[in-house]
Scaffold this active site. Structure first.
Site, PDB file in Angstrom:
ATOM      1  CB  ALA A  49      20.895  59.233  79.680  1.00 39.57           C
ATOM      2  CG  ASN A  87      16.981  57.881  83.643  1.00 37.03           C
ATOM      3  OD1 ASN A  87      15.755  57.942  83.623  1.00 37.03           O
ATOM      4  ND2 ASN A  87      17.662  56.977  82.974  1.00 37.03           N
ATOM      5  CE1 TYR A 139      11.242  49.024  66.843  1.00 35.91           C
ATOM      6  CE2 TYR A 139      11.359  48.983  69.245  1.00 35.91           C
ATOM      7  CZ  TYR A 139      11.345  48.317  68.034  1.00 35.91           C
ATOM      8  OH  TYR A 139      11.441  46.941  68.005  1.00 35.91           O
ATOM      9  NE  ARG A 140      16.916  57.626  70.978  1.00 32.09           N
ATOM     10  CZ  ARG A 140      17.616  57.599  72.121  1.00 32.09           C
ATOM     11  NH1 ARG A 140      18.401  56.554  72.403  1.00 32.09           N
ATOM     12  NH2 ARG A 140      17.549  58.601  72.973  1.00 32.09           N
ATOM     13  CB  ALA A 192      33.604  55.493  90.155  1.00 31.33           C
ATOM     14  N   GLY A 248      20.380  52.289  84.130  1.00 33.95           N
ATOM     15  CA  GLY A 248      20.133  53.533  84.845  1.00 33.95           C
ATOM     16  C   GLY A 248      21.107  53.801  85.969  1.00 33.95           C
ATOM     17  CG  ASP A 259      21.452  57.728  83.351  1.00 35.22           C
ATOM     18  OD1 ASP A 259      22.443  58.132  82.718  1.00 35.22           O
ATOM     19  OD2 ASP A 259      20.544  57.045  82.834  1.00 35.22           O
ATOM     20  CG  ASP A 316      15.782  53.261  82.516  1.00 42.60           C
ATOM     21  OD1 ASP A 316      15.500  52.056  82.550  1.00 42.60           O
ATOM     22  OD2 ASP A 316      16.351  53.804  81.559  1.00 42.60           O
TER      23      ASP A 316
END
Length: 321
Positions: free
Chosen positions: A38, A41, A109-110, A237, A260, A263, A299
């Protein structure tokens, strides 16, 4: 101007290798390899719009880590203060699988990754006099104790430097539960000048989580937030400051990939803020950068340059020759 022409914006977080399946993973399809995160990006989005921006994070001493740093350098993001882990931790991995319609499944996978161990001492040297914006997300403190300490220390230091602190809540249910998220995000949000959240994330950063959206936003502004931006995806927004609320509709484009988009929206908003534009113009640029993101795959790959922004104002079907 920042000292010695250094970054005017610094982002902090984890960037991972990203594998995108071209079909159901169980059938062993080909995979497209890129990077994603994030905060990076946002950094790429700002760099493409002509701003000096740096990314701070940790990657593994592996090929994926090399890819992350190579990609960011190619996008003209300063990685001077990025760290390569020397203790055997790997770069995190994100795997995406498109499902029915426009649904997507993303697996991370972090756990125990290099990026999850970022520390205050990694971050603070990047925050120098002249810094204008520090951008954080709620993802970083979810990664582990040292990452949470790094985010908090960065926000404090940026405030001491007179920089604007931007916090995008960016709640990830797979990383933590709402109770833990609120416990860590509430004090971090109190240090933020600019708060970005979806309507269903506001309770995580509100002193009174029972308030409805409009009252929660008003309370956040009254308690010291300079601006509160509420994102609503395809419904546009709004941004609120001490003078009132401005809203914007989403730009009408064919939607290919929504990952994405938030971001990209933040990158556009911060770009316009750095350019000194008013609240309405900030939202308009944010809506435009968000539109570019959803109209393309990946992204960050579809994020616009400054010259690209005008393309959205061309009539449908226009061919530029």
């Amino acid at each position: 101007m920042t000292a010695a022409g250094g970054p005017e914006v610094v982002t902090i977080g984890e960037t991972m290798a990203a594998l995108r399946a071209t079909g159901p993973i169980r059938l062993g399809p080909a995979m497209e390899l890129s990077v994603a995160g994030a905060e990076s990006n946002v950094a790429i989005g700002l760099a493409r719009l002509g701003h000096r921006v740096g990314w701070v994070g940790r990657v593994g001493d592996d090929a994926f880590g090399t890819l992350v740093l190579r990609t960011l350098r190619a996008e003209e993001v300063d990685v001077t203060h990025a760290r390569v882990d020397t203790d055997g931790r790997a770069t995190g991995l994100l795997v995406r699988e498109d499902s029915i319609g426009d649904l997507a499944k993303v697996a991370y996978y972090r756990a125990g990754s290099a990026g999850s161990t970022i520390r205050p001492e990694d971050v603070l040297p990047a925050l120098r006099p002249g810094l204008r914006v520090l951008h954080l997300t709620g993802i970083t403190p979810a990664l582990g104790p040292s990452a949470a300490e790094a985010a908090a220390a960065a926000a404090t230091r940026a405030g001491e430097l007179g920089a604007l602190v931007c916090l995008d809540v960016n709640y990830r249910a797979g990383l933590w539960n709402p109770e833990r998220a609120r416990r860590l995000l509430l004090p971090l949000a109190r240090t933020a000048d600019l708060l970005v959240a979806s309507a269903d994330e506001l309770h995580l950063v509100s002193d009174d989580p029972g308030l409805d959206e409009s009252d929660a936003v008003a309370a956040l502004v009254a308690r010291g937030r300079r601006e509160v931006v509420v994102t609503r995806g395809g419904d546009g927004a709004s941004a609120t400051d001490a003078h009132g609320t401005v809203s914007v509709a989403a730009r009408p484009v064919r939607v290919d990939d929504v990952i994405g988009a938030g971001d990209a929206f933040v990158a556009g908003y911060l770009s316009a803020l750095l350019d000194g534009l008013d609240l309405a113009a900030r939202l308009q640029r944010a809506a435009s950068t968000g539109a570019f993101a959803v109209a393309g795959r990946g992204d960050w790959e579809g994020l616009p340059t400054r010259a690209d922004l005008a393309l959205l104002d061309q009539p449908a079907g226009t061919t530029l020759r």
